[in-house]
Design an enzyme around this catalytic site. Structure first.
Site, PDB file in Angstrom:
ATOM      1  CB  CYS A  54      -0.132  14.423  -4.244  1.00  0.00           C
ATOM      2  SG  CYS A  54       0.239  13.046  -5.338  1.00  0.00           S
ATOM      3  CB  CYS A  57      -1.231   7.301  -7.292  1.00  0.00           C
ATOM      4  SG  CYS A  57      -1.529   7.381  -5.519  1.00  0.00           S
ATOM      5  CB  CYS A 119       0.097  20.955 -15.734  1.00  0.00           C
ATOM      6  SG  CYS A 119      -0.069  19.903 -14.286  1.00  0.00           S
ATOM      7  CB  CYS A 156      -2.438  24.102 -12.628  1.00  0.00           C
ATOM      8  SG  CYS A 156      -1.002  23.120 -12.948  1.00  0.00           S
ATOM      9  N   GLY A 269      -3.727  -1.235   6.242  1.00  0.00           N
ATOM     10  CA  GLY A 269      -3.803  -0.200   5.205  1.00  0.00           C
ATOM     11  C   GLY A 269      -2.442   0.153   4.631  1.00  0.00           C
ATOM     12  CG  ASP A 369      -6.017  13.834  14.029  1.00  0.00           C
ATOM     13  OD1 ASP A 369      -5.653  14.709  14.822  1.00  0.00           O
ATOM     14  OD2 ASP A 369      -5.793  13.874  12.802  1.00  0.00           O
ATOM     15  CD  GLU A1209       5.502  35.291 -13.602  1.00  0.00           C
ATOM     16  OE1 GLU A1209       5.323  35.497 -14.806  1.00  0.00           O
ATOM     17  OE2 GLU A1209       6.604  34.999 -13.112  1.00  0.00           O
TER      18      GLU A1209
HETATM   19  C1  LIG Z   1      -1.076  10.852   3.698  1.00  0.00           C
HETATM   20  C2  LIG Z   1      -1.448  10.428   5.096  1.00  0.00           C
HETATM   21  C3  LIG Z   1      -2.156  11.299   5.897  1.00  0.00           C
HETATM   22  C4  LIG Z   1      -2.493  10.926   7.194  1.00  0.00           C
HETATM   23  N1  LIG Z   1      -3.180  11.820   7.974  1.00  0.00           N
HETATM   24  C5  LIG Z   1      -3.483  11.480   9.248  1.00  0.00           C
HETATM   25  C6  LIG Z   1      -4.171  12.382  10.099  1.00  0.00           C
HETATM   26  O1  LIG Z   1      -4.504  13.494   9.711  1.00  0.00           O
HETATM   27  N2  LIG Z   1      -4.453  11.986  11.373  1.00  0.00           N
HETATM   28  C7  LIG Z   1      -4.102  10.746  11.817  1.00  0.00           C
HETATM   29  O2  LIG Z   1      -4.427  10.414  12.947  1.00  0.00           O
HETATM   30  N3  LIG Z   1      -3.453   9.872  11.043  1.00  0.00           N
HETATM   31  C8  LIG Z   1      -3.118  10.230   9.780  1.00  0.00           C
HETATM   32  N4  LIG Z   1      -2.441   9.342   9.006  1.00  0.00           N
HETATM   33  C9  LIG Z   1      -2.006   8.061   9.599  1.00  0.00           C
HETATM   34  C10 LIG Z   1      -3.027   6.966   9.369  1.00  0.00           C
HETATM   35  O3  LIG Z   1      -4.242   7.259   9.965  1.00  0.00           O
HETATM   36  C11 LIG Z   1      -2.450   5.725   9.995  1.00  0.00           C
HETATM   37  O4  LIG Z   1      -1.268   5.437   9.307  1.00  0.00           O
HETATM   38  C12 LIG Z   1      -3.403   4.552   9.835  1.00  0.00           C
HETATM   39  O5  LIG Z   1      -4.531   4.701  10.621  1.00  0.00           O
HETATM   40  C13 LIG Z   1      -2.692   3.265  10.186  1.00  0.00           C
HETATM   41  O6  LIG Z   1      -3.519   2.198   9.761  1.00  0.00           O
HETATM   42  P1  LIG Z   1      -3.024   1.135   8.693  1.00  0.00           P
HETATM   43  O7  LIG Z   1      -4.062   0.110   8.640  1.00  0.00           O
HETATM   44  O8  LIG Z   1      -2.693   1.787   7.436  1.00  0.00           O
HETATM   45  O9  LIG Z   1      -1.714   0.642   9.432  1.00  0.00           O
HETATM   46  P2  LIG Z   1      -0.521  -0.204   8.865  1.00  0.00           P
HETATM   47  O10 LIG Z   1       0.487   0.687   8.237  1.00  0.00           O
HETATM   48  O11 LIG Z   1      -1.022  -1.306   8.044  1.00  0.00           O
HETATM   49  O12 LIG Z   1       0.054  -0.723  10.259  1.00  0.00           O
HETATM   50  C14 LIG Z   1       0.462   0.185  11.242  1.00  0.00           C
HETATM   51  C15 LIG Z   1       1.044  -0.491  12.477  1.00  0.00           C
HETATM   52  O13 LIG Z   1      -0.009  -0.961  13.295  1.00  0.00           O
HETATM   53  C16 LIG Z   1       0.174  -2.311  13.626  1.00  0.00           C
HETATM   54  N5  LIG Z   1      -1.132  -2.948  13.630  1.00  0.00           N
HETATM   55  C17 LIG Z   1      -2.119  -2.767  12.719  1.00  0.00           C
HETATM   56  N6  LIG Z   1      -3.187  -3.494  13.082  1.00  0.00           N
HETATM   57  C18 LIG Z   1      -2.876  -4.133  14.218  1.00  0.00           C
HETATM   58  C19 LIG Z   1      -3.585  -5.026  15.068  1.00  0.00           C
HETATM   59  N7  LIG Z   1      -4.827  -5.384  14.796  1.00  0.00           N
HETATM   60  N8  LIG Z   1      -2.947  -5.497  16.141  1.00  0.00           N
HETATM   61  C20 LIG Z   1      -1.679  -5.145  16.434  1.00  0.00           C
HETATM   62  N9  LIG Z   1      -0.960  -4.299  15.665  1.00  0.00           N
HETATM   63  C21 LIG Z   1      -1.569  -3.799  14.576  1.00  0.00           C
HETATM   64  C22 LIG Z   1       1.080  -2.862  12.573  1.00  0.00           C
HETATM   65  O14 LIG Z   1       1.843  -3.913  13.079  1.00  0.00           O
HETATM   66  C23 LIG Z   1       1.935  -1.675  12.209  1.00  0.00           C
HETATM   67  O15 LIG Z   1       3.042  -1.611  13.047  1.00  0.00           O
HETATM   68  C24 LIG Z   1      -2.105   9.664   7.695  1.00  0.00           C
HETATM   69  C25 LIG Z   1      -1.386   8.783   6.885  1.00  0.00           C
HETATM   70  C26 LIG Z   1      -1.045   9.152   5.602  1.00  0.00           C
HETATM   71  C27 LIG Z   1      -0.261   8.214   4.753  1.00  0.00           C
HETATM   72  S1  FES Z   2      -1.619  20.029 -10.922  1.00  0.00           S
HETATM   73 FE1  FES Z   2      -1.635  20.866 -12.899  1.00  0.00          FE
HETATM   74  S2  FES Z   2      -3.761  20.732 -13.441  1.00  0.00           S
HETATM   75 FE2  FES Z   2      -3.726  20.126 -11.380  1.00  0.00          FE
HETATM   76  S1  FES Z   3      -0.804  10.008  -3.196  1.00  0.00           S
HETATM   77 FE1  FES Z   3       0.774  11.057  -4.208  1.00  0.00          FE
HETATM   78  S2  FES Z   3       1.479   9.534  -5.581  1.00  0.00           S
HETATM   79 FE2  FES Z   3       0.118   8.486  -4.354  1.00  0.00          FE
END
Ligand SMILES: Cc1cc2nc3c(=O)[nH]c(=O)nc-3n(C[C@H](O)[C@H](O)[C@H](O)COP(=O)(O)OP(=O)(O)OC[C@H]3O[C@@H](n4cnc5c(N)ncnc54)[C@H](O)[C@@H]3O)c2cc1C
Ligand code: FES
Ligand code: FES
Length: 1277
Positions: A54, A57, A119, A156, A269, A369, A1209
């Protein structure tokens, strides 16, 4: 390597808003969001979802790269950032950007002054996204601005005013830049309305804005720069209560660690591991954070491609590919271009800034993706483990489906090689998601073909799909079979047949979605076929014909662009005093505080000494007897204080507002999944939640389990009373009509998703059973009543306080009362303050939402379009308790006529009792659903007799002083005026011709246009529900403290009440303050619902002010030249009371359901909206191109704040003009293809439905494909 030998716990050093933080006990499980809010008391950063979805934060993270001597600023979601990942980083929160105590930053100022906050709960996150963008690009393009905000939700404002503020920072002009006739949106007022009517488009004045001065920003802490440059990097260890964090600095060290702890995830990440730990109960005692290892951050360009370190963020990958595209010839960058296309819509910017390339690949999510396109493009993975390095094609990791062991647990991904494309090679990526940005894909694909040189003979073909099954899949057999074939129609037909056979989808999803995914699988390939065919033509026009002209538009995807908009409102009379603020676009009273994060919501209140946190334990069965509750394990959890059940409720656990009760805690049985069974109170939110997960409940399933409306009908399961309205003689009318149609429309439920989840803090005062209840609600009086009843104390002991609410939309009425009672019972038992802040998941599970709705209708009409008879039945899914379901059903009946006079009408409404979480009030309260049914049969009539829907609407619209179907008089003049004005201002007729023209010239893309009228009756049905009161104090220094019974939830009610008081007392708004709504100042206040808050409370405020002015009048008369302060001083000295209550008895509304007659409404709002859309027939993707809304809302007190939630509304229903424009586009497709004229579309009208309705050879394949008929395993309710 062992943890025993590791150095002791590190000090975690980072900066927040320029202040150094040394955390000696950094817990790897602690996210930045809770650290900021609870530890540092920086509550501007908000919790909205906890899962990166969202943007509430959002913070800015700055890091220093010593090798490049560069500071990087990026936005990130604090809810997913472990504090341990911040070593050496600088965090900027909304408080660090600006404040009312120091200096309000231009971003904060402009968001507030452009009315971009209502809000206000999303506003700090918005500020941070925009601020970060401006730190990197002080004059951004509108594309950059749109991309920066894609990860921020607002419930909102409808985004328009937020974007207005953003545009003021963009390079381009903020207006439409239309230069024809030298007129643009900013200077066309004269043309827009009749000359005698004074209108305005000015909502803010840019002259007031401070300039953006990048030199004024907080600098990167020099100490962190020195640390990065001078301190040798060493392994960091952080030990928490349950988890250890190890951050190595060299590859060898990492490989040793991975050999020692093969199960430990590599955390970069945390966007994949984090949500799994939070929402799926996965736990890792050790995590390894490799982000500081240079090998994993390398970027290497070679002659044949790019090698990128696995820890590179997706944003960095995006930048590198963009730069490479600019430098290299197009022939070499087709892979880069396709990967970039996916990256643009993957997550929001905050996610891309922290999510890593390696994480996306290795987590092997079906929704990745990147994997399909990287695999199809022959990307290679460089893997390493202790003593071993190897390179494998990325596609290998999907060779055996999920869980394959291609990569061993000790192995890590070091880098990824993305190759250049070659001559004769074509690469594309496709994606369809429920929403274009920041939504996981339904299905995606990566495709690559290489031809024999100078021919169209396939040398190599690679097709990968994602989203379809449990992981990325390859259509290997299909590709192999097609090698050597020419790129022509025969190849296409065979490819589609083969690919459908090869990619077997399990029936694990809702059955329909499986068919959709299959359709996408072939439609994507067809789109690739078209793209490549056209490229072949460009290469050699003599040999390759390319694709027909009318097919070409489908090669362009819809793009999200900065929308243009204009709001025109009726200006105040020239005679109105410039000091009188009523009718003017005044900024929301809390706007600046929203934007600086200073506005206080319930969870921002400082903790009270000894405070406990409460987590609820909910039922996992829909209908079952509770056999036992075992709390023994939970009670042993760290920090657990107590467990609260129904037995702890001193008095009322079941509230009978009708035959069936509303229940605080389930006692002997549960009646829905998500019902509260008991609650854990502990010393922290985390401890309470961990313990709640350990409570074991044994159930014995009870029959029947009723979930759907159909099942409720079958079991005759309804809440009483059932309601009926009837006028004329329906049966006789059906005998005389020329035509009859019958049909049904289903309208899905909806989650309120108020961005502040349900929140309450109960503080026992220690004497006389008094309790302060700080709660996010629209109805403090019901909270007081329910809490008092549950505790068995008089209402005068319970003081309810509401400062502001972060969105409610109807969801914070009875449900908030039940939750407040849960917390109050806990506070009563423990004699401690108790805080209950629902997690987003619990909130969505427990609190219900908009009622799913089925409307069945039979309509009789004449050949000329006159509708003579309607016989309808409405069913709403009320869930397991009554709440306001019967009232919602009643309102749906009362408002079912929308804008039409139907002489013979009969309609029944039933509120179904099911085993779903109880549904509740929701913006529109039954009106949007019932009017959508009406508009659906209007289009059905139009289809049947071949007239346009707008003609049928005009023929049947109320025309003169008439009576509604419950005999209330109405004058439809303004309805007709809105309709005509909307027709004219939208240039409906000429645009419809243009749409026809477009559709003739485009085969796979079609446009549609629709115009819909609206009558929205205002009223709450009974007088006592619209009574209101106010209390106004004048202090001896002349300042005024105002309060009333209305709740501020974004609609700007306090701003408007201050405007009213300012007019009445004839003093500036700045002299008047609003503090809070409270049961201690205004008793028995009615709920702020039904768009009535401003109307009725405004009357009460006016009354109070007039009382005061009357008392002051003799003093003013005596000293007419005196000042306000002189008069007040004098009044005090003369012992004139300077405090007054104001009261409004309410509107005289009534309804006799026995007779089916009454005056349940006081007046009617009118409007009309016209929308034009474009659809992609191959995918169902669609875009709203333009909407014009004309609304008569009477005299707006504040046209700027009214545009959002205030008139929202009523206006909400006008969104259905988009529904009908989409229907129009689909109808045109079907007409062109000679398909059956009648077809049903339900709401929400998803891409899936659009695709299925645009039937073609590809959807036919689905019907003929034997594996297509999958068994649904989920039930659509
Ligand atoms: C709100 C939200 C929206 C998202 N939307 C999309 C989207 O539209 N399309 C999409 O494709 N993805 C989407 N994602 C997923 C996101 O792209 C993946 O979660 C992200 O790329 C994972 O990377 P990270 O560094 O955060 O992984 P982490 O959570 O830090 O790790 C993920 C996993 O990968 C392993 N790993 C990481 N690096 C290595 C490495 N170098 N070697 C071996 N293992 C490794 C870790 O052990 C772990 O198991 C979304 C995620 C969120 C939270
Ligand atoms: S969610 Fe209420 S102003 Fe954006
Ligand atoms: S993105 Fe919704 S609280 Fe962090």
């Amino acid at each position: 390597m062992s943890l025993q030998g590791a150095a002791g716990p590190e000090e975690l050093i980072f900066y927040v808003n320029g202040r150094k933080i040394i955390e000696k006990n950094a817990d790897p499980e602690q996210m930045l969001l809770s650290y900021l809010r609870k530890r540092l008391r920086l509550t501007g950063t908000k919790y909205g979802c906890g899962g990166g979805g969202c943007g509430a934060c959002t913070v800015m993270i700055s890091t220093y790269e010593p090798a490049l001597k560069k500071i990087r600023h990026y936005s990130a979601n604090a809810c997913l950032l472990p504090i341990c990942s911040l070593y050496g980083a600088a965090v900027t929160t909304v408080e660090g950007v600006g404040s009312t105590k120091t200096r309000v930053h231009p971003v904060q100022e402009r968001l507030a002054k452009c009315h971009g906050s209502q809000c206000g709960f999303c506003t700090p996150g918005m500020v941070m996204s925009i601020y970060t963008l401006l730190r990197n690009h002080p004059e951004p393009t509108s594309e950059q601005m749109i991309a920066a905000l894609a990860g921020n939700l607002c419930r909102c404002t409808g985004y328009r005013p937020i974007l207005d503020a953003c545009k003021t920072f963009c390079k381009e002009s903020i207006c439409c830049q239309r230069k024809t006739n030298e007129k643009c949106c900013l200077d066309q007022e004269d043309d827009l309305f009749d000359k005698e009517e004074k209108v305005s488009t000015r909502l803010f004045s840019t002259d007031e804005f401070q300039p953006l001065d990048p030199t004024q920003e907080l600098i990167f802490p020099p100490e962190l720069m020195r640390m990065a440059e001078n301190q040798p990097k060493r392994t960091l260890f952080f030990h928490g209560e349950r988890m250890t964090w190890i951050s190595p600095v060299s590859l060898n060290e990492l490989l040793d660690l991975k050999a020692a702890y093969p199960k430990a995830p590599l955390l970069v990440g945390n966007t994949s591991v984090g949500p799994e730990m939070k929402f799926r109960g996965v736990f890792h005692p050790i995590v390894i954070a490799p982000a500081r290892i240079p090998d994993l951050n390398m970027v290497k360009c070679t002659d044949d491609g790019l090698t990128l370190g696995a820890a590179c963020s997706l944003s960095l990958v995006k930048d590198i590919l963009t730069n490479a595209m600019a430098e290299l010839p197009e022939e070499k960058t087709k892979v880069f271009s396709a990967v970039l296309q996916q990256l643009r819509t993957l997550g929001g910017e905050q996610i891309r800034n922290i999510a890593s390339l390696g994480g996306n690949i290795i987590s092997r999510k079906p929704t990745s993706d990147l994997n399909p396109i990287l695999a199809a493009s022959n990307c290679m993975l460089n893997l390493a483990s202790r003593g071993r390095k190897r390179q494998i094609p990325l596609s290998d990791i999907f060779a055996d489906g999920v869980g394959n062991n291609t990569i061993t647990p000790e192995e890590i991904l070091v880098s990824v090689r993305i190759p250049h494309s070659r001559k004769g090679e074509y690469v594309s990526a496709f994606r369809q998601a429920p929403r274009r940005e920041n939504a996981l894909p339904v299905t995606n694909a990566g495709m690559r073909v290489l031809f024999e040189e100078g021919t169209d003979t396939i040398k190599d073909l690679s097709i990968f799909y994602g989203g379809a099954v449990l992981t990325t899949v390859c259509a290997k057999q299909t590709c192999r079979t097609l090698i050597g074939r020419h790129w022509n129609k025969q190849m296409l037909d065979e490819a589609c047949r083969l690919v459908l056979k090869e990619i077997a989808l399990p029936g694990s999803d809702n059955g329909e979605k499986v068919d959709y995914k299959k359709t996408l699988i072939v439609s994507f390939f067809y789109r690739f076929f078209l793209e490549v065919s056209q490229s072949l033509k460009t290469m050699d026009p003599c040999h390759y014909p390319g694709i027909p002209m009318e097919y070409r538009s489908v090669l362009q995807d819809f793009k999200t662009k900065m929308p243009q908009s204009i709001q025109i409102y009726q200006d105040t009379e020239l005679s109105q005093s410039p000091q009188d603020p009523v009718g003017r676009p005044i900024m929301h009273q809390s706007g600046i505080k929203h934007a600086t994060g200073e506005a206080v919501y319930v969870d921002d209140l400082p903790s009270v000494d000894g405070e406990l946190f409460l987590a609820v334990v909910t039922s996992s069965r829909a209908h079952a007897k509770i056999v036992s509750i075992d709390t023994s394990e939970a009670l042993k959890g760290p920090g657990v204080f107590d467990i609260i059940t129904a037995h702890d409720v001193p008095a009322t656990n079941e509230f009978y507002y009708s035959d069936d009760p509303e229940i605080i805690f389930a006692r002997n049985k549960v009646i829905c999944v998500g019902q509260i069974v008991c609650a854990v109170v502990a010393d922290s939110d985390d401890h309470a939640k961990q313990a709640a997960a350990k409570v074991k409940i044994e159930y014995e399933v009870l029959e029947p389990v009723i979930l759907t409306i159909e099942e409720a009908i079958q079991h005759n399961s309804f809440f009483e009373p059932k309601r009926k309205l009837e006028q004329g003689n329906v049966d006789r009318a059906f005998e005389t009509v020329d035509n009859i149609i019958e049909g049904e429309i289903r309208i899905g439920g909806q989650e309120h998703f108020y961005i502040e989840t349900q929140s309450v803090l109960v503080v026992p005062k220690g004497e006389d059973n008094e309790m302060d209840v700080y709660v996010s609600t629209q109805h403090p009086a019901i909270i007081q009543e329910m809490v008092a009843a549950s505790l068995g104390v008089p209402a005068n002991r319970i003081m309810c306080h509401v400062k502001r609410v972060g969105g409610a939309f109807g969801g914070k009425l009875l449900k908030a009362g039940l939750l407040a009672s849960v917390a109050a019972v806990a506070a009563n038992k423990t004699s401690r303050a108790v805080r209950l802040i629902l997690s987003r998941g619990d909130d969505m599970l427990i609190t219900g939402g908009r009622h799913p709705f089925i409307g069945k209708y039979k309509v009789g009409f004449m050949n000329d379009g006159r509708i003579r008879a309607v016989d309808a039945k409405y069913y709403i899914n009320g869930g397991c308790t009554p709440d306001e379901s019967v009232l919602v059903a009643e309102v749906s009946l009362l408002k079912m006529d929308n804008a039409y006079k139907i002489p013979n009408l009969r309609c029944w409404a039933y509120a179904c009792k099911t085993n779903l979480p109880s549904n509740t009030a929701f913006r529109g309260f039954g009106f949007p659903q019932s009017a959508l049914v009406t508009e659906t049969w209007i289009t059905g009539v139009a289809d049947k007799i071949g007239l346009s829907p707008e003609k049928i609407r005009e023929i049947n619209m109320y025309k003169e002083n008439e009576q509604t179907h419950f005999k209330q008089k109405l004058d439809p003049q303004n309805l007709i005026r809105c309709w005509n004005e909307c027709m004219e201002k939208s240039a409906y007729c000429s645009r419809k011709t243009a749409v026809n023209e477009f559709n003739k010239q485009n085969h796979w893309k079609k446009k549609g246009i629709a115009i819909v009228p609206m009558k929205f009756p205002f009223g709450l049905g009974t007088r006592y529900l619209s009574q209101a009161a106010a209390l106004v104090h004048i202090y001896t220094d002349g300042s005024v403290l105002l309060t009333h019974g209305g709740i501020e939830m974004g609609q700007g009610i306090h701003t408007k009440m201050i405007q009213v008081a300012s007019r009445e007392l004839n003093i500036p708004m700045s002299c008047i303050h609003f503090c809070e709504t409270s049961t201690t100042t205004v008793p028995n206040a009615c709920a702020s619902v039904g768009s009535a808050g401003t109307d009725v409370n405004g009357m009460a405020v006016k009354d109070a002010c007039q009382t005061l002015l009357k008392r002051l009048q003799p003093i003013i008369n005596k000293n007419p030249k005196g000042t306000w302060n002189d008069w007040i001083k004098e009044a005090f000295e003369q012992s004139v009371s300077l405090s007054a209550t104001g009261y409004f008895r309410g509107y005289n509304e009534n309804m006799d359901w026995e007779k089916g007659e009454g005056q349940p409404f006081t007046y009617f709002l009118y409007g009309a909206a016209c929308s034009e859309v474009e659809i992609n027939c191959l995918t169902g993707d669609h875009k709203n191109l333009r909407t014009d809304i004309v609304m008569d809302i009477g005299c707006s007190i504040n046209p700027a704040v009214d545009i959002g939630q205030g008139i929202g509304e009523a206006g909400l229903f006008l969104g259905c003009s988009v529904f009908f424009a989409l229907r129009d586009a689909v109808t045109r497709v079907r007409n062109e293809r000679g398909l059956k004229k009648t077809f049903a579309l339900n709401s929400p009208l998803t891409a899936e439905q659009i695709r299925a309705s645009c039937a073609d050879d590809f959807t036919d394949m689905m019907a003929n494909n034997e594996s297509a008929s999958s068994t649904p395993q989920t039930t659509s309710v």
